[in-house]
Design a protein around this motif. Structure first.
Motif, mmCIF file in Angstrom:
data_model
loop_
_atom_site.group_PDB
_atom_site.id
_atom_site.type_symbol
_atom_site.label_atom_id
_atom_site.label_comp_id
_atom_site.label_asym_id
_atom_site.label_seq_id
_atom_site.Cartn_x
_atom_site.Cartn_y
_atom_site.Cartn_z
ATOM 1 N N PRO A 29 3.878 -5.960 9.216
ATOM 2 C CA PRO A 29 3.664 -5.564 10.621
ATOM 3 C C PRO A 29 2.189 -5.636 10.982
ATOM 4 N N ALA A 30 1.911 -6.032 12.207
ATOM 5 C CA ALA A 30 0.527 -6.242 12.634
ATOM 6 C C ALA A 30 -0.212 -4.949 12.898
ATOM 7 N N ALA A 31 0.493 -3.891 13.271
ATOM 8 C CA ALA A 31 -0.195 -2.653 13.647
ATOM 9 C C ALA A 31 0.764 -1.477 13.524
ATOM 10 N N MET A 32 0.267 -0.312 13.968
ATOM 11 C CA MET A 32 0.988 0.967 13.938
ATOM 12 C C MET A 32 1.019 1.539 12.517
ATOM 13 N N TRP A 33 1.741 2.648 12.363
ATOM 14 C CA TRP A 33 1.733 3.398 11.110
ATOM 15 C C TRP A 33 3.148 3.822 10.770
ATOM 16 N N GLY A 34 3.544 3.581 9.516
ATOM 17 C CA GLY A 34 4.890 3.939 9.104
ATOM 18 C C GLY A 34 5.015 3.932 7.596
ATOM 19 N N GLY A 35 5.865 3.029 7.053
ATOM 20 C CA GLY A 35 6.077 2.951 5.621
ATOM 21 C C GLY A 35 4.957 2.216 4.902
ATOM 22 N N ILE A 36 5.236 1.854 3.641
ATOM 23 C CA ILE A 36 4.219 1.242 2.799
ATOM 24 C C ILE A 36 3.776 -0.104 3.341
ATOM 25 N N GLU A 37 4.681 -0.803 4.055
ATOM 26 C CA GLU A 37 4.308 -2.112 4.578
ATOM 27 C C GLU A 37 3.219 -2.021 5.638
ATOM 28 N N TYR A 38 3.091 -0.843 6.262
ATOM 29 C CA TYR A 38 2.044 -0.653 7.265
ATOM 30 C C TYR A 38 0.692 -0.336 6.629
ATOM 31 N N VAL A 39 0.691 0.013 5.344
ATOM 32 C CA VAL A 39 -0.533 0.435 4.663
ATOM 33 C C VAL A 39 -1.271 -0.747 4.031
ATOM 34 N N ILE A 40 -0.531 -1.792 3.660
ATOM 35 C CA ILE A 40 -1.094 -2.855 2.823
ATOM 36 C C ILE A 40 -2.315 -3.513 3.450
ATOM 37 N N MET A 41 -2.183 -4.027 4.659
ATOM 38 C CA MET A 41 -3.300 -4.762 5.264
ATOM 39 C C MET A 41 -4.497 -3.880 5.591
ATOM 40 N N VAL A 50 -3.492 11.245 7.919
ATOM 41 C CA VAL A 50 -3.242 9.804 8.018
ATOM 42 C C VAL A 50 -4.408 9.034 7.403
ATOM 43 N N SER A 51 -5.631 9.423 7.777
ATOM 44 C CA SER A 51 -6.810 8.786 7.190
ATOM 45 C C SER A 51 -6.880 9.042 5.691
ATOM 46 N N LEU A 52 -6.418 10.215 5.253
ATOM 47 C CA LEU A 52 -6.422 10.547 3.825
ATOM 48 C C LEU A 52 -5.496 9.629 3.049
ATOM 49 N N GLN A 53 -4.301 9.376 3.584
ATOM 50 C CA GLN A 53 -3.364 8.470 2.907
ATOM 51 C C GLN A 53 -3.934 7.059 2.814
ATOM 52 N N LEU A 54 -4.439 6.568 3.934
ATOM 53 C CA LEU A 54 -5.023 5.226 3.946
ATOM 54 C C LEU A 54 -6.234 5.150 3.032
ATOM 55 N N GLY A 55 -7.093 6.167 3.089
ATOM 56 C CA GLY A 55 -8.294 6.175 2.266
ATOM 57 C C GLY A 55 -7.998 6.271 0.784
ATOM 58 N N ALA A 103 -4.265 0.136 15.094
ATOM 59 C CA ALA A 103 -3.658 1.203 15.902
ATOM 60 C C ALA A 103 -3.139 2.348 15.029
ATOM 61 N N ILE A 104 -3.945 2.754 14.079
ATOM 62 C CA ILE A 104 -3.568 3.838 13.171
ATOM 63 C C ILE A 104 -4.065 5.161 13.756
ATOM 64 N N PRO A 105 -3.193 6.150 13.892
ATOM 65 C CA PRO A 105 -3.596 7.426 14.508
ATOM 66 C C PRO A 105 -4.385 8.324 13.562
ATOM 67 N N GLY A 106 -5.482 7.807 13.047
ATOM 68 C CA GLY A 106 -6.305 8.559 12.108
ATOM 69 C C GLY A 106 -7.512 9.179 12.770
ATOM 70 N N LEU A 107 -8.356 9.779 11.947
ATOM 71 C CA LEU A 107 -9.512 10.502 12.457
ATOM 72 C C LEU A 107 -10.546 9.550 13.060
#
Length: 310
Positions: free
Chosen positions: A162-174, A96-101, A253-257
């Motif tokens: 969306p304000a929080a959580m993790w899912g599709g691309i819309e959750y990655v932008i902010m 998860v952290s890898l995708q965001l990073g 609220a991203i379930p990353g490292l």
């Protein structure tokens, strides 16, 4: 090259051992333990749990046992997540952290380097002033402040993301943008200063005197050498972003490292703290070694012995 690699690996192992030792001692220097806050546990049960995890062993024994397990790539069980090992937690949360990073690093590099190069080529013009204004703001504003503003504007006021959580691309932008702005601004400033220094070199003046096109001078001669200090910064920055921003992952609220690391500190989950620290240290050391290997590709004068040809 072999001797250089061997020396770097040996010195990296010494650095890693020092990090493990310091982290281990600091954790156990804090009063209390992983099960101190378990108020409902009888004293006998608490004693059995501590014996099960060998927390009653002498400190030197716990330390040597951890090093022995680490040599087998076993980071131990989590004290707070029943039935889960630290290896499992890292393997589940790091992707998860890898995708965001990866998205954040892509934004920082792909926007920061061109912005810095344009600012250098348009020195003292509006492009330069605009880029440096953005870079100054980006470096000065903390990521958690930017994240809060993004949530307020795009999630609460406009309702676009969306304000929080993790899912599709819309959750990655902010979260990706909040993570990318600071390194993007720093890369832009670093690229500009390095580019200005390179453009003032004699070989650039010679290339211009020969009548070479501006695009050839910039991309074949100037930019390549100007990227050396940028690559130096990108190495550890990449490790930091890939491991996960502790604050950003908690805000969204991203379930990353990074989120697990913060939670483990609150819970005094010794093995998770040590495991994430070791993982992060290995990543930083590996990225620094990779940077050293990239240097000769940018400047053939740089050799892996650390010396330059005259």
């Amino acid at each position: 090259m072999f001797r250089y690699m061997a020396n770097r690996i040996f010195s990296s192992l010494l650095v890693l051992l020092a990090i493990i030792t310091i982290t281990f001692l600091l954790m156990h220097a804090i009063p209390g333990g992983p099960f101190t806050n378990e108020k409902n546990l009888p004293a006998a049960v608490l004693k059995n749990i501590e014996e099960h995890y060998r927390l009653n062993d002498p400190l030197w024994k716990q330390y040597t046992d951890y090093l022995a397990n680490l040599a087998r790539l076993d980071l131990g069980p989590s004290f707070k997540y029943a039935g889960r090992s630290v290896n499992d937690i890292i393997s589940e949360s790091f992707p998860v952290s890898l995708q965001l990073g990866a998205v954040s690093i892509g934004l920082a590099v792909c926007l920061g380097i061109p912005a810095g190069a344009i600012a250098a080529l348009r020195q003292n013009k509006w492009q330069d002033y605009a880029t440096m204004l953005f870079a100054t703001i980006g470096v000065s504003v903390p990521s958690f402040v930017l994240a809060t503003v993004l949530v307020y504007v795009f999630a609460i006021k406009l309702g676009l993301l969306p304000a929080a959580m993790w899912g599709g691309i819309e959750y990655v932008i902010m979260p990706a943008l909040a993570l990318a702005v600071h390194p993007m601004a720093f890369i832009a400033r670093l690229t500009r200063s390095s580019m200005l220094e390179v453009l003032a070199q004699d070989y650039i003046k010679t290339a211009r005197a020969k009548g070479l096109p501006q695009i050839v001078i910039v991309y074949r001669h100037a930019l390549k050498n100007a990227l050396i200090p940028v690559v130096t910064y990108i190495g550890p920055m990449t490790a930091s972003v890939l491991t996960g921003s502790f604050i950003i992952e908690n805000i969204f609220a991203i379930p990353g490292l990074g989120r697990h690391f913060v939670t483990s500190i609150y819970n005094r989950d010794y093995t998770v703290i040590l495991g994430v620290t070791v993982f992060y240290s290995v990543l930083v050391i590996s990225m620094n070694l990779l940077v050293d290997l990239i240097y000769p590709l940018l400047d053939p004068r740089i050799k892996l012995t650390g010396k330059q040809e005259g």
